[in-house]
Motif scaffolding. Sequence first.
Motif, PDB file in Angstrom:
ATOM      1  N   UNK A   1       0.828  -1.199   0.000  1.00 52.53           N
ATOM      2  CA  UNK A   1       0.000   0.000   0.000  1.00 52.53           C
ATOM      3  C   UNK A   1       0.867   1.255   0.000  1.00 52.53           C
ATOM      4  N   UNK A   2       1.933   1.234   0.787  1.00 56.17           N
ATOM      5  CA  UNK A   2       2.846   2.384   0.810  1.00 56.17           C
ATOM      6  C   UNK A   2       3.513   2.582  -0.548  1.00 56.17           C
ATOM      7  N   UNK A   3       3.888   1.470  -1.193  1.00 57.57           N
ATOM      8  CA  UNK A   3       4.523   1.565  -2.508  1.00 57.57           C
ATOM      9  C   UNK A   3       3.558   2.135  -3.543  1.00 57.57           C
ATOM     10  N   UNK A   4       2.301   1.715  -3.479  1.00 55.31           N
ATOM     11  CA  UNK A   4       1.299   2.231  -4.417  1.00 55.31           C
ATOM     12  C   UNK A   4       1.136   3.731  -4.246  1.00 55.31           C
ATOM     13  N   UNK A   5       1.008   4.179  -2.996  1.00 53.16           N
ATOM     14  CA  UNK A   5       0.813   5.602  -2.743  1.00 53.16           C
ATOM     15  C   UNK A   5       2.039   6.420  -3.127  1.00 53.16           C
ATOM     16  N   UNK A   6       3.209   5.822  -3.026  1.00 57.60           N
ATOM     17  CA  UNK A   6       4.447   6.551  -3.312  1.00 57.60           C
ATOM     18  C   UNK A   6       4.811   6.560  -4.791  1.00 57.60           C
ATOM     19  N   UNK A   7       4.586   5.434  -5.480  1.00 57.23           N
ATOM     20  CA  UNK A   7       5.132   5.292  -6.819  1.00 57.23           C
ATOM     21  C   UNK A   7       4.099   5.263  -7.954  1.00 57.23           C
ATOM     22  N   UNK A   8       2.874   4.863  -7.679  1.00 59.13           N
ATOM     23  CA  UNK A   8       1.902   4.760  -8.762  1.00 59.13           C
ATOM     24  C   UNK A   8       1.404   6.152  -9.158  1.00 59.13           C
ATOM     25  N   UNK A   9       1.448   6.447 -10.428  1.00 62.14           N
ATOM     26  CA  UNK A   9       1.051   7.763 -10.926  1.00 62.14           C
ATOM     27  C   UNK A   9      -0.189   7.694 -11.826  1.00 62.14           C
ATOM     28  N   UNK A  10      -0.830   6.556 -11.866  1.00 63.47           N
ATOM     29  CA  UNK A  10      -1.984   6.385 -12.730  1.00 63.47           C
ATOM     30  C   UNK A  10      -1.660   5.499 -13.912  1.00 63.47           C
ATOM     31  N   UNK A  11      -2.662   5.199 -14.704  1.00 62.95           N
ATOM     32  CA  UNK A  11      -2.478   4.293 -15.832  1.00 62.95           C
ATOM     33  C   UNK A  11      -3.054   2.935 -15.517  1.00 62.95           C
TER      34      UNK A  11
ATOM     35  N   UNK B   1      -7.702   4.961 -13.006  1.00 63.63           N
ATOM     36  CA  UNK B   1      -6.780   3.859 -13.291  1.00 63.63           C
ATOM     37  C   UNK B   1      -7.521   2.657 -13.869  1.00 63.63           C
ATOM     38  N   UNK B   2      -6.833   1.891 -14.704  1.00 65.60           N
ATOM     39  CA  UNK B   2      -7.368   0.644 -15.258  1.00 65.60           C
ATOM     40  C   UNK B   2      -6.799  -0.495 -14.412  1.00 65.60           C
ATOM     41  N   UNK B   3      -7.645  -1.097 -13.590  1.00 64.92           N
ATOM     42  CA  UNK B   3      -7.195  -2.043 -12.562  1.00 64.92           C
ATOM     43  C   UNK B   3      -7.630  -3.464 -12.898  1.00 64.92           C
ATOM     44  N   UNK B   4      -6.659  -4.381 -12.857  1.00 64.96           N
ATOM     45  CA  UNK B   4      -6.925  -5.810 -13.040  1.00 64.96           C
ATOM     46  C   UNK B   4      -6.329  -6.565 -11.856  1.00 64.96           C
ATOM     47  N   UNK B   5      -7.021  -7.578 -11.375  1.00 64.35           N
ATOM     48  CA  UNK B   5      -6.543  -8.386 -10.251  1.00 64.35           C
ATOM     49  C   UNK B   5      -6.738  -9.861 -10.570  1.00 64.35           C
ATOM     50  N   UNK B   6      -5.733 -10.669 -10.282  1.00 66.24           N
ATOM     51  CA  UNK B   6      -5.842 -12.104 -10.549  1.00 66.24           C
ATOM     52  C   UNK B   6      -5.410 -12.917  -9.341  1.00 66.24           C
ATOM     53  N   UNK B   7      -5.920 -14.130  -9.261  1.00 64.03           N
ATOM     54  CA  UNK B   7      -5.555 -15.072  -8.204  1.00 64.03           C
ATOM     55  C   UNK B   7      -5.875 -16.474  -8.714  1.00 64.03           C
ATOM     56  N   UNK B   8      -5.063 -17.440  -8.340  1.00 66.11           N
ATOM     57  CA  UNK B   8      -5.317 -18.818  -8.761  1.00 66.11           C
ATOM     58  C   UNK B   8      -6.454 -19.452  -7.975  1.00 66.11           C
TER      59      UNK B   8
END
Length: 318
Positions: free
Chosen positions: A158-168, A191-198
């Motif tokens: 979560x910290x990495x997302x808030x710090x580094x994600x700029x959109x897209x 943002x265009x968000x995709x999530x996957x899990x087995x």
Amino acid sequence: MTRAVNQDSSKWHALEVTVKRAAREAVEYALMEAGALGTETSEAGEATNAGAADDAQLRVTAYFAQLPERERVRAVLAEALRIYDLPSSAVGEMQFREVADRDWLNEWKKEWRPVELGRLVVAPPWSEIKDTRDRVVIRIEPGMAFGTGTHETTRLCLKAIMRFFKGGSFLDVGTGTGILAIATAKLFPDARVTACDTDAAAIEIARENARLNSVADRISFRVGSLSEVAIPIGNQAGNPPAESDESTMASADFVCANLTADAIGSMLPALISASCERLVLSGILDSQIDSIVDQLQQSGATGNLVMMQDGEWIALVV
């Protein structure tokens, strides 16, 4: 990594495991993987060596809706100890008992508190957040500790997302409860968000959490591994694509993989290929970091490497 919670059961099966303090997290993780609906930890005894805090005995109690197979539990415990680089002696005796007519789940819920990370607040549905001004609140129905924001690996992501994600575009590999995808959708509405899990059951829980947070229409959930998942072309925020839409191989501007060091190591080439700008690798213990960094160096992917740490857990941002 997520378990559905059966709140209607009036009878539970409890498994008590005596462990050394250093093995607490490994054992809690293993018991959840074995199907526990939740765990409680209490002191069980004094350290056998004065001054050796890690040698103190704890009692980890896991609650199951159905009686688990003892050999299955032993197998996942052994695997967790291997992942955490702990000796088998770190786990002592196991005892099963039946817990009748006790709503332990509601008692456990009372102890689950919101997690605050900057302006982001992760909270259970029943928790009251008094001041929501300038805050982004995410409601997660907890099936287990991983994926509710309480675990270090989730907080690092979560910290990495808030710090580094700029959109897209954003891809969450091993989404679990869906918390990372949901946080991204709420923090970055375009943002265009995709999530996957087995785990198909995990995807259903993630979808339900997305509905709980009113972002289900902005996240494309997919069942399968990274190599099996295709992202629909034109997956626009607010307009999720139909399953029949034209697709391309999984890739995104920002890829987040909150897994285990073993899983990351085996998937690393595919994860690097899927990432167009930034890649977050979380779920790595400090004792495991060298092997992952070596693999990144061999792949030539350490140019902008950032290391983030929370306790003994490390996340790498490439």
